[in-house]
Scaffold this motif. Structure first.
Motif, PDB file in Angstrom:
ATOM      1  N   TRP A  77      56.162  35.611  10.652  1.00  0.00           N
ATOM      2  CA  TRP A  77      56.378  36.411  11.870  1.00  0.00           C
ATOM      3  C   TRP A  77      56.907  35.496  12.967  1.00  0.00           C
ATOM      4  N   ILE A  78      57.586  36.087  13.924  1.00  0.00           N
ATOM      5  CA  ILE A  78      58.031  35.346  15.105  1.00  0.00           C
ATOM      6  C   ILE A  78      57.483  36.052  16.337  1.00  0.00           C
ATOM      7  N   GLU A  79      57.064  35.270  17.310  1.00  0.00           N
ATOM      8  CA  GLU A  79      56.428  35.835  18.506  1.00  0.00           C
ATOM      9  C   GLU A  79      57.489  36.331  19.492  1.00  0.00           C
ATOM     10  N   ILE A  80      57.248  37.542  20.024  1.00  0.00           N
ATOM     11  CA  ILE A  80      58.103  38.092  21.082  1.00  0.00           C
ATOM     12  C   ILE A  80      57.353  37.909  22.392  1.00  0.00           C
ATOM     13  N   PRO A  81      57.846  37.035  23.273  1.00  0.00           N
ATOM     14  CA  PRO A  81      57.103  36.822  24.530  1.00  0.00           C
ATOM     15  C   PRO A  81      57.166  38.057  25.421  1.00  0.00           C
ATOM     16  N   ALA A 111      65.133  42.270  19.688  1.00  0.00           N
ATOM     17  CA  ALA A 111      63.829  42.759  20.159  1.00  0.00           C
ATOM     18  C   ALA A 111      63.614  42.420  21.645  1.00  0.00           C
ATOM     19  N   ILE A 112      64.020  41.221  22.033  1.00  0.00           N
ATOM     20  CA  ILE A 112      63.910  40.812  23.452  1.00  0.00           C
ATOM     21  C   ILE A 112      64.781  41.721  24.322  1.00  0.00           C
ATOM     22  N   LYS A 167      65.936  44.723  23.688  1.00  0.00           N
ATOM     23  CA  LYS A 167      65.466  46.101  23.674  1.00  0.00           C
ATOM     24  C   LYS A 167      64.274  46.268  24.609  1.00  0.00           C
ATOM     25  N   ASN A 168      63.442  45.256  24.674  1.00  0.00           N
ATOM     26  CA  ASN A 168      62.268  45.331  25.525  1.00  0.00           C
ATOM     27  C   ASN A 168      62.616  45.247  27.006  1.00  0.00           C
ATOM     28  N   SER A 169      63.822  44.732  27.313  1.00  0.00           N
ATOM     29  CA  SER A 169      64.178  44.623  28.722  1.00  0.00           C
ATOM     30  C   SER A 169      65.115  45.738  29.179  1.00  0.00           C
ATOM     31  N   LEU A 170      65.415  46.707  28.267  1.00  0.00           N
ATOM     32  CA  LEU A 170      66.287  47.830  28.650  1.00  0.00           C
ATOM     33  C   LEU A 170      65.610  48.689  29.710  1.00  0.00           C
TER      34      LEU A 170
END
Length: 388
Positions: free
Chosen positions: A341-345, A382-383, A385-388
């Motif tokens: 897994w990779i962490e999404i801050p 993912a980064i 998309k989270n900032s949209l």
């Protein structure tokens, strides 16, 4: 639980089942019959559910279909060394309107998912995925869908829903619960450039047929993050299926599509799975058997699920930190399964949708790439998309 929408498995299929070996699946699963009614779902982990609806197929010309040949093929297979209970709940017949069918499917999925039963939906047209998605409105906050398909099916969402435009409806209809939409096996020449551009601008994931066929393991981390998996049988190449089912000379072969459905089964998050666009014909045995084997591999995957994504116990994982030119990336590797897994801050300045998505499934190769100063594309999307 209300299963009043379900009609029993036809007697002709049950009669076929009677002559099978006592070791086959058909004699070892719970079956909804007109004689015995709906089986007790206690301890059932996977339930097969037919939906006899195809009126929103954009090629629909009034034809009906049934799923008897798929059932016969599946019942005739032998189980693996599984320790899970399977049920066949029969079919949802087409309602007076397509929306009636959607409602029946949605309510049935809600009941099954709440009871911790994974529905395996066998359908006509793939727009049924919309009803599957709407079943999650009050189940989980954000939904990830993986579509195994040659096309994106975004379509024109201002027009009535069809099997080639249902994803546009999922994206634009309230409530907005879609977090990620991924397509596995798309074929560029079947997709208009504006749909490809839209997938890119929304930071959705899409993998070409050649990418997945060259490295089937690419499908695993995508499936590991999915709640709903939907498979369009038109993603399978013509040589593998019967006459009416033929769509394209290119597509997944039988081995590849079964590997993909097994990855879907192994995923701890996948709680509903659908196979759509079935079109039976007189020479139907080959398609029915392939679908039966896809279901078999999905159940095989479910049987081998391992809870390896609890990172509260430090002894259960290893943590790796890498530095690229622009980012510090944190990876986790399960000691139990070896999965990564990779962490999404968290982005503290935005309204965060990612409460349940702080760790993104990835591959060992992503870690190797990060060590070589390459940021994984899934992480970047993912980064964004989270900032949209």
């Amino acid at each position: 639980m209300d299963f009043s929408f379900l009609s029993p498995v036809p007697d002709s299929v049950l009669a076929y089942n009677e002559v099978l070996s006592q070791q086959t699946l058909g004699t070892n699963i719970k079956i909804h019959s007109s004689q015995n009614g709906i089986p007790d779902l206690k301890n059932v982990k996977v339930a097969i559910l037919g939906v006899l609806e195809n009126r929103n197929d954009y090629n629909y010309i009034g034809e009906t279909f049934q799923l008897n040949e798929i059932r016969k093929a599946f019942y005739s297979l032998f189980p693996g060394s599984w320790n899970i209970t399977i049920a066949d709940l029969g079919d949802i017949s087409r309602g007076e309107t397509v929306n009636d069918t959607y409602f029946a499917l949605k309510e049935t999925i809600i009941n099954l998912v709440k009871a911790n039963v994974i529905p395996v939906i066998l359908g006509g047209s793939q727009d049924l995925t919309y009803a599957n998605y709407r079943a999650y409105d009050n189940l989980i906050p954000m939904v990830n869908i993986v579509n195994v398909d040659a096309k994106f099916n975004l379509g024109d969402s201002s027009k009535p829903i069809k099997n080639n435009s249902f994803v546009g409806k999922i994206i634009l209809d309230k409530p907005y619960n879609l977090f990620n939409y991924s397509t596995l096996g798309y074929q560029t020449y079947f997709n208009p450039q504006e749909e490809i551009d839209l997938m890119e601008s929304l930071y959705f994931e899409y993998y070409r047929l050649g990418e997945i066929a060259n490295n089937i393991t690419l499908a695993e981390p995508v499936m590991r993050d999915a709640n709903i998996v939907t498979v369009d049988l038109n993603s399978i190449k013509s040589a593998e299926v019967s006459l009416k089912q033929k769509f394209s000379p290119n597509g997944f072969d039988g081995k590849e599509i079964c590997a993909i459905t097994r990855y879907a089964g192994i995923s701890n998050k996948v709680s509903s799975f659908g196979i759509y666009e079935y079109k039976p014909s007189k020479d139907d045995e080959i398609t029915a058997m392939l679908i039966a084997q896809m279901i078999w591999y999905f159940i095989e995957g479910v049987n081998y699920r391992v809870k390896d994504d609890d990172f509260s116990d430090e002894s259960s994982y290893q943590k790796f930190i890498t530095l690229t030119e622009s980012e510090e990336l944190v990876f986790y590797k399960s000691n139990k399964t070896g999965r990564w897994w990779i962490e999404i801050p968290f982005l503290s300045n935005v309204n965060n949708k990612l409460k349940r998505h702080t760790l993104l499934p990835c591959m060992h190769q992503d870690y190797i790439d990060a060590c070589n100063n390459k940021v994984p594309e899934r992480w970047y999307k993912a980064i964004q998309k989270n900032s949209l």
